[in-house]
Design a protein around this motif. Structure first.
Motif, PDB file in Angstrom:
ATOM      1  N   PHE A 346      64.416  33.279  25.402  1.00 45.79           N
ATOM      2  CA  PHE A 346      64.995  32.030  24.642  1.00 45.79           C
ATOM      3  C   PHE A 346      65.843  31.090  24.202  1.00 45.79           C
ATOM      4  O   PHE A 346      65.358  29.493  23.981  1.00 45.79           O
ATOM      5  CB  PHE A 346      64.662  33.411  22.863  1.00 45.79           C
ATOM      6  CG  PHE A 346      64.549  32.675  21.673  1.00 45.79           C
ATOM      7  CD1 PHE A 346      64.250  30.875  21.564  1.00 45.79           C
ATOM      8  CD2 PHE A 346      66.065  32.527  21.204  1.00 45.79           C
ATOM      9  CE1 PHE A 346      64.481  30.080  20.454  1.00 45.79           C
ATOM     10  CE2 PHE A 346      67.051  31.438  20.254  1.00 45.79           C
ATOM     11  CZ  PHE A 346      65.469  31.081  19.438  1.00 45.79           C
ATOM     12  N   ALA A 439      61.312  28.594  19.478  1.00 44.31           N
ATOM     13  CA  ALA A 439      61.219  29.463  18.984  1.00 44.31           C
ATOM     14  C   ALA A 439      59.724  29.994  19.182  1.00 44.31           C
ATOM     15  O   ALA A 439      58.833  30.393  19.116  1.00 44.31           O
ATOM     16  CB  ALA A 439      61.721  30.077  17.684  1.00 44.31           C
ATOM     17  N   THR A 442      58.460  30.299  23.319  1.00 35.65           N
ATOM     18  CA  THR A 442      59.000  31.623  23.750  1.00 35.65           C
ATOM     19  C   THR A 442      57.409  32.360  22.301  1.00 35.65           C
ATOM     20  O   THR A 442      56.898  33.601  22.793  1.00 35.65           O
ATOM     21  CB  THR A 442      60.144  32.577  22.996  1.00 35.65           C
ATOM     22  OG1 THR A 442      60.770  31.746  24.006  1.00 35.65           O
ATOM     23  CG2 THR A 442      60.301  33.912  24.032  1.00 35.65           C
ATOM     24  N   GLY A 443      58.265  32.760  21.064  1.00 35.58           N
ATOM     25  CA  GLY A 443      57.083  33.276  20.085  1.00 35.58           C
ATOM     26  C   GLY A 443      55.131  33.495  20.528  1.00 35.58           C
ATOM     27  O   GLY A 443      54.844  34.725  20.290  1.00 35.58           O
ATOM     28  N   ILE A 447      53.069  36.533  20.869  1.00 30.97           N
ATOM     29  CA  ILE A 447      51.946  36.950  20.023  1.00 30.97           C
ATOM     30  C   ILE A 447      50.192  36.252  21.103  1.00 30.97           C
ATOM     31  O   ILE A 447      49.554  37.317  20.475  1.00 30.97           O
ATOM     32  CB  ILE A 447      52.173  35.645  18.868  1.00 30.97           C
ATOM     33  CG1 ILE A 447      53.266  36.055  18.333  1.00 30.97           C
ATOM     34  CG2 ILE A 447      50.585  36.070  17.848  1.00 30.97           C
ATOM     35  CD1 ILE A 447      53.508  34.698  17.115  1.00 30.97           C
ATOM     36  N   LEU A 491      59.197  40.312  20.760  1.00 28.56           N
ATOM     37  CA  LEU A 491      59.106  39.107  19.359  1.00 28.56           C
ATOM     38  C   LEU A 491      60.020  38.999  18.092  1.00 28.56           C
ATOM     39  O   LEU A 491      60.459  38.503  18.197  1.00 28.56           O
ATOM     40  CB  LEU A 491      57.742  39.320  18.785  1.00 28.56           C
ATOM     41  CG  LEU A 491      57.125  38.313  17.542  1.00 28.56           C
ATOM     42  CD1 LEU A 491      57.455  37.175  18.021  1.00 28.56           C
ATOM     43  CD2 LEU A 491      56.072  38.408  17.267  1.00 28.56           C
ATOM     44  N   VAL A 494      63.095  37.763  18.913  1.00 33.24           N
ATOM     45  CA  VAL A 494      63.565  36.347  19.733  1.00 33.24           C
ATOM     46  C   VAL A 494      63.353  35.872  17.667  1.00 33.24           C
ATOM     47  O   VAL A 494      64.136  34.849  17.835  1.00 33.24           O
ATOM     48  CB  VAL A 494      62.551  35.570  20.115  1.00 33.24           C
ATOM     49  CG1 VAL A 494      61.165  34.752  19.791  1.00 33.24           C
ATOM     50  CG2 VAL A 494      62.060  36.474  21.603  1.00 33.24           C
ATOM     51  N   VAL A 495      62.881  36.438  17.145  1.00 29.02           N
ATOM     52  CA  VAL A 495      63.165  35.803  15.770  1.00 29.02           C
ATOM     53  C   VAL A 495      64.579  36.649  15.014  1.00 29.02           C
ATOM     54  O   VAL A 495      64.458  35.128  14.218  1.00 29.02           O
ATOM     55  CB  VAL A 495      61.418  37.070  14.500  1.00 29.02           C
ATOM     56  CG1 VAL A 495      61.620  36.424  13.469  1.00 29.02           C
ATOM     57  CG2 VAL A 495      60.136  36.504  15.316  1.00 29.02           C
TER      58      VAL A 495
END
Length: 815
Positions: A346, A439, A442-443, A447, A491, A494-495
């Motif tokens: 990320f 974000a 990458t996210g 997802i 995920l 990353v969050v």
């Protein structure tokens, strides 16, 4: 407390070193219990080097040759000391911590120093160094026992740091630092990692050149480049003995050009193309950088609670549980993915968005190049370009290893992005869009995969499509679950990481707390994945490891024979034999990635036929005696003096009645035009009375026949790995063949102390024309490349020491 406050800027480096050391020992805590890492290649290294180590201990010098594997080969890439290289003693300081602790510590410490040179805050540098050191590939390398590769990876960041400092800050200081770190990189003794490190540097230097032209600073660039030639020459000089002998051996090894003529496009001037690209990353497999289980992770069996194991039990097929692996990518197998960390990935995306200038283009181009080259057979236009036109590239196999460049560049660009955010004097919210975009990218990918896991493919490899439906369905379900689980896991990281950055940007978190949170998250992320591939259960007591080297019943029987001969172990894959055959005996097989090319060609053509005939006959007969006629006619096995065949490990071996001994006289030389004719003729002659000889040696052949009379004989009277002495009796000139591997770069022969000449016969063996009478023959291995190379290494070592001393004196004098 006053002392700590006044020296906080200096003490942070002490804290960093202590942190790296503590992390290394905690990860490898079994070493504190006296245990050692049981790694396959470490065991193989001990097996292959047994004869060399014994010689070193007995005579106090280097053998430089061993007959323990593949009937004989140089010891340069097995175990050789180079006394001229004084800086090897610096590398030996790693022994204070031992393996694998020292490698993990060095990887983190080296990257930490690199980040400091990039102007990174020390606390942030600690987080970045942790991310680099714990990237999964290094731990997999250690688990496999690829120790020289691991050490080279540990030194690579320091080597690049030297070049960076020279171009950006001080050319002289940078040159001295480069000389030292480049020397250590070469001392590590892994040319492939060194080559990839230099590729990364070439991209860096090209980027520097382009920007120096734009900024009209070309003279500074040229000056620095010229200065850096000096440390490069010195570092090569210090390691010259190793590099020269390795280069020399490379010409005769599998990495050299074959003498065989072929029209196939598979051949290159180095390794064959299919061998180079056998381990190639699938294009979609690149997502392993972000999701460790994108393709199942590693070639490990499914967990006992998995659906796959459950249905195997239900269908009375539990015996296959250890043969069905989680990994389903295009590689033949893998120890694990090149996972750099979800947070690190990320941050790399973030760096591509917010970083401006030369660092971004250097690291981005180098990363993309390494990824595309790692695709290997899945992207042959680029792969062929490098194989055919980039010197040295075709000398290395397993192109997936080039991802070490991405493994270096991705965390570096990511930490540079954080540097810009945390150190920028512009409003923090200027970076808000970049963080949100990174974000979201990458996210979003994670997802999307969570929602549609089928994007990863069929979840079956090409060998599994014919499995029964009940098994395939279970495997697909398990692999989907692995993918979903790791996608969700990535995920979450990353969050959390983006949240820590956004918290700082919005003023909700102090910089120190934001860095701390990111560092801890990186540690947790990588630590938990690394433990899948290298955990405490890989460590054993030394006494337990030593049991591996307990001789079998067959070994004990053979060890009672004190003569010099070779052994064929049929209970294992002979030419991928990582058992203890070569530890106890002189084997016609073994395990090594750079055997002699002619020997490999002998295996692929003539020797394999003997093996196939023996194995086919063994399946039909009811007694050992029925195999003896086959052995008598196994000419290639016999000319290698294969006296014993290990058929059952718990029973005495088969005594081969056809073994030709250490040397013999032959009557008829069969002259051929080239290497192709030479290897084809081997299956048509009886090596006991005939020898195939290439016409390039025709000047040494004086007749068409050499009759052998009764009473004439030749025998070995003294054996050492690097010295063999024979005596013979002959009433006329004779042609003798020796069951020793021909290697012209160092083997010398003499008759009664007077230098003589020898030549190649039967594709891989040595031969000589001998005068009549009673004489003594001596073969001795004295490669000039080793002895002259050590002189150059010693001189270069002294030069660098004097340069360091001169620099220190100069600085002290100025003060």
């Amino acid at each position: 407390m006053k002392f700590f406050k006044e020296n906080a800027d200096k003490l942070v480096h002490v804290y960093a070193i202590l942190f790296f050391l503590i992390i290394s020992y905690i990860y490898f805590y079994p070493v504190l219990e006296g245990k050692v890492l049981r790694a396959n290649d470490s065991l193989v290294a001990k097996i292959n080097s047994r004869e060399i180590q014994d010689f070193r201990e007995k005579y106090g010098k280097e053998a430089l040759w061993t007959n323990s594997i593949f009937s004989g080969m140089p010891a340069y890439l097995i175990s050789t000391k180079y006394p001229g290289n004084l800086f090897k003693h610096v590398d030996n300081l790693r022994g204070i911590f031992g393996l694998p602790v020292s490698v993990l510590f060095l990887s983190m410490a080296g990257f930490y120093i690199l980040l400091l040179l990039f102007g990174i805050n020390p606390w942030l540098a600690i987080a970045g160094a942790t991310g680099y050191g714990l990237s999964s590939f290094l731990l997999q390398v250690l688990a496999a026992g690829h120790n020289s590769q691991a050490v080279a990876l540990a030194y690579m960041a320091l080597m690049i740091a030297g070049f960076y400092y020279a171009y950006r800050y001080d050319a002289i200081k940078g040159a001295l630092f480069t000389a030292f770190t480049l020397t250590l990189e070469l001392v590590a003794g892994h040319p492939q990692i060194m080559y990839y490190g230099m590729m990364c540097l070439v991209v860096f230097i090209i980027t520097e050149f382009i920007f120096s032209v734009k900024q009209k600073a070309i003279l500074k660039f040229i000056r620095t480049t010229v200065i850096l030639i000096i440390p490069f020459i010195i570092a090569v000089g210090i390691n010259f003995a190793f590099l020269y002998t390795t280069w020399e051996y490379g010409k005769y090894s599998m990495r050299g050009k074959s003498d065989l003529k072929t029209e196939t496009k598979n051949v290159s001037s180095g390794l064959d193309r299919d061998y180079i690209v056998r381990w190639s990353y699938g294009i979609d497999e690149t997502l392993n950088l972000l999701i460790p289980n994108f393709k199942g992770g590693s070639s490990q069996p499914f967990d006992r609670n998995s659906e796959t194991i459950r249905v195997l039990r239900q269908n009375n097929a539990n015996a296959y549980a250890t043969q069905i692996m989680k990994y389903w990518g295009t590689q033949p197998g893998t120890d694990g993915p090149h996972y750099v960390g979800a947070i690190t990935f990320f941050l790399f995306i973030l760096g591509m968005i917010i970083i401006k200038g030369r660092e971004k283009w250097w690291l981005l181009v180098a990363t993309l190049l390494s990824i595309m080259l790692a695709w290997g057979k899945n992207f042959m236009p680029l792969t062929d370009l490098f194989i055919d036109y980039f010197p040295g590239y075709n000398k290395f196999r397993a192109v997936t290893m080039i991802l070490v460049i991405a493994q270096f560049c991705i965390p570096l660009l990511g930490i540079l992005a954080l540097r810009d955010i945390f150190n920028s004097e512009s409003p923090k919210k200027d970076f808000l869009k970049g963080v949100i975009t990174a974000a979201a990218i990458t996210g979003g990918v994670l997802i999307f995969i969570l929602m549609i896991p089928g994007i990863a493919g069929s979840f079956l490899n090409q060998y599994e499509i014919n499995y029964p439906a009940w098994l395939k369905n279970a495997m697909i379900d398990d692999r989907k679950e692995l993918l979903r689980g790791d996608s969700f896991r990535s995920l979450v990281f990353v969050v959390l990481a983006s949240g820590a950055i956004l918290g700082y940007i919005h003023g909700k978190l102090k910089k120190e707390y934001s860095i701390l949170i990111i560092g801890v998250l990186i540690l947790i992320d990588l630590w938990s994945v690394d433990k899948r591939y290298l955990n405490a259960d890989r460590f054993e007591r030394p006494s337990s490891v030593q049991k591996t080297f307990t001789p079998t019943t067959a070994d004990k029987f053979i060890l009672n024979d004190s003569s010099y001969f070779r052994v064929w172990n049929t209970t294992v894959s002979t030419f991928n034999d990582n058992s203890t055959t070569s530890y106890f005996h002189k084997s016609i097989g073994g395990y090594h990635g750079a055997k002699l090319k002619r020997y490999q060609e002998l295996i692929d053509s003539a020797l394999i036929r003997n093996f196939e005939l023996f194995e086919a006959t063994a399946e039909k007969v009811n007694s050992i005696e029925e195999l003896l006629p086959v052995l008598k006619n196994s000419h290639i096995i016999n000319m290698l003096n294969t006296k014993y065949i290990l058929y059952f490990s718990d029973a005495p071996p088969i005594l081969n009645p056809g073994a030709l001994g250490n040397a013999w006289f032959i009557e008829k030389p069969v002259m051929v035009e080239n290497a192709n004719a030479e290897i084809n003729m081997l299956n048509r002659i009886d090596p006991a009375s005939e020898a195939v000889i290439d016409k390039v040696f025709s000047d040494q052949i004086h007749g068409s026949s050499y009759p052998v009379e009764e009473g004439e004989k030749i025998e070995l009277i003294t054996y050492r790995p690097n010295e063999l002495v024979y005596k013979y009796t002959a009433r006329s000139e004779k042609l003798a063949v020796f069951s020793e591997i021909y290697y012209p770069a160092g083997w010398k022969c003499s008759i009664d102390g007077e230098e003589s000449s020898h030549f190649r016969a039967d594709y891989v063996l040595r031969a000589m024309i001998l005068p009549e009478g009673d004489h003594e023959i001596k073969f001795i291995f004295e490669p000039a490349s080793y002895y002259n190379g050590n002189k150059i290494s010693l001189a270069s070592s002294i030069i660098l020491i004097l340069l360091f001393a001169g620099f220190i004196v100069f600085k002290l004098t100025r003060r």
